[in-house]
Scaffold this motif. Sequence first.
Motif, mmCIF file in Angstrom:
data_model
loop_
_atom_site.group_PDB
_atom_site.id
_atom_site.type_symbol
_atom_site.label_atom_id
_atom_site.label_comp_id
_atom_site.label_asym_id
_atom_site.label_seq_id
_atom_site.Cartn_x
_atom_site.Cartn_y
_atom_site.Cartn_z
ATOM 1 N N ARG A 96 -53.485 -17.626 27.860
ATOM 2 C CA ARG A 96 -52.051 -17.350 27.759
ATOM 3 C C ARG A 96 -51.281 -18.619 27.408
ATOM 4 O O ARG A 96 -50.354 -18.589 26.598
ATOM 5 N N LYS B 131 -42.030 -5.711 29.214
ATOM 6 C CA LYS B 131 -42.704 -5.703 27.911
ATOM 7 C C LYS B 131 -44.025 -6.467 27.930
ATOM 8 O O LYS B 131 -44.936 -6.153 27.140
ATOM 9 N N ASP B 132 -44.134 -7.486 28.781
ATOM 10 C CA ASP B 132 -45.277 -8.404 28.742
ATOM 11 C C ASP B 132 -45.734 -8.697 30.172
ATOM 12 O O ASP B 132 -45.167 -9.558 30.847
ATOM 13 N N TYR B 133 -46.754 -7.963 30.624
ATOM 14 C CA TYR B 133 -47.246 -8.158 31.985
ATOM 15 C C TYR B 133 -48.746 -7.897 31.996
ATOM 16 O O TYR B 133 -49.208 -6.865 31.489
ATOM 17 N N SER B 134 -49.482 -8.819 32.574
ATOM 18 C CA SER B 134 -50.940 -8.681 32.610
ATOM 19 C C SER B 134 -51.346 -7.442 33.404
ATOM 20 O O SER B 134 -50.732 -7.102 34.413
ATOM 21 N N GLN C 299 -45.756 -3.150 36.225
ATOM 22 C CA GLN C 299 -45.014 -3.097 34.973
ATOM 23 C C GLN C 299 -44.246 -1.788 34.842
ATOM 24 O O GLN C 299 -43.112 -1.778 34.342
ATOM 25 N N SER D 145 -46.409 -17.049 32.465
ATOM 26 C CA SER D 145 -45.442 -16.439 31.554
ATOM 27 C C SER D 145 -44.024 -16.876 31.882
ATOM 28 O O SER D 145 -43.229 -17.178 30.986
#
Length: 234
Positions: free
Chosen positions: A225, A167-170, A68, A181
């Motif tokens: 998720r 912005k959105d990552y495991s 990320q 995702s």
Amino acid sequence: MKTLIIIPAYNEEENIKKVVENIIYHFPQYDYIIVNDGSIDSTAEICKSENYAFLNLPINLGIGGAVQAGYRYAKANDYDVAIQMDGDGQHDISYADQMLMLIGDMKADVVIGSRFIENKGFQSSGVRRAGIKILSVLIKICTGVNVNDVTSGFRAVNRKFIDIYSKDYSNDYPEPEAIVSAVMYGGKILEIPVVMNERQGGISSIKFWNSIYYMIKVSLAIVIRRISYGIRRK
């Protein structure tokens, strides 16, 4: 297209120089960034002494946090495509042109390098392959999309998903969740056959008990998720 190769690295002193030198001398058309994920060996010192382009994370965030950070760097520097590859020498960057062609022709938003289409090269252990198959089936149930090599860390994404993943990552073992995702955000995923190498040096961080933990955690994360996305849509 302006392209960045993201190379997460944790304790890769035996491999990082070979990986980066191959890019510098044979694929100079691509930019790269190493993300040193709080390594406790000499990875950071090698990057510094060789004057490589690298980010130095002060603590170990795990593979998801490191990747990320690379996506955040790609977004901040206005890249069109980001290609993530491991720092252990398993991934062959010569497949990048094929990945970029699919993205450039708008046939895919995410392109994954898969070991399991032609079944050539390093295939991992039988236990891990069985686990990957289970996760593949679970992702198919949750999203309707079939991906064979759901744990492959060799993948390319377009500008849209650079923004999303920045912005959105495991954080922990993120590859299967990133596929979910991508589908949930309306992305088109394609796989291409690749030949992967066995780790060239060092020791993998995934042991037997880690694998059990991985399967349980990732399976739950995939389901959660998918459910959470459905709730947000409502």
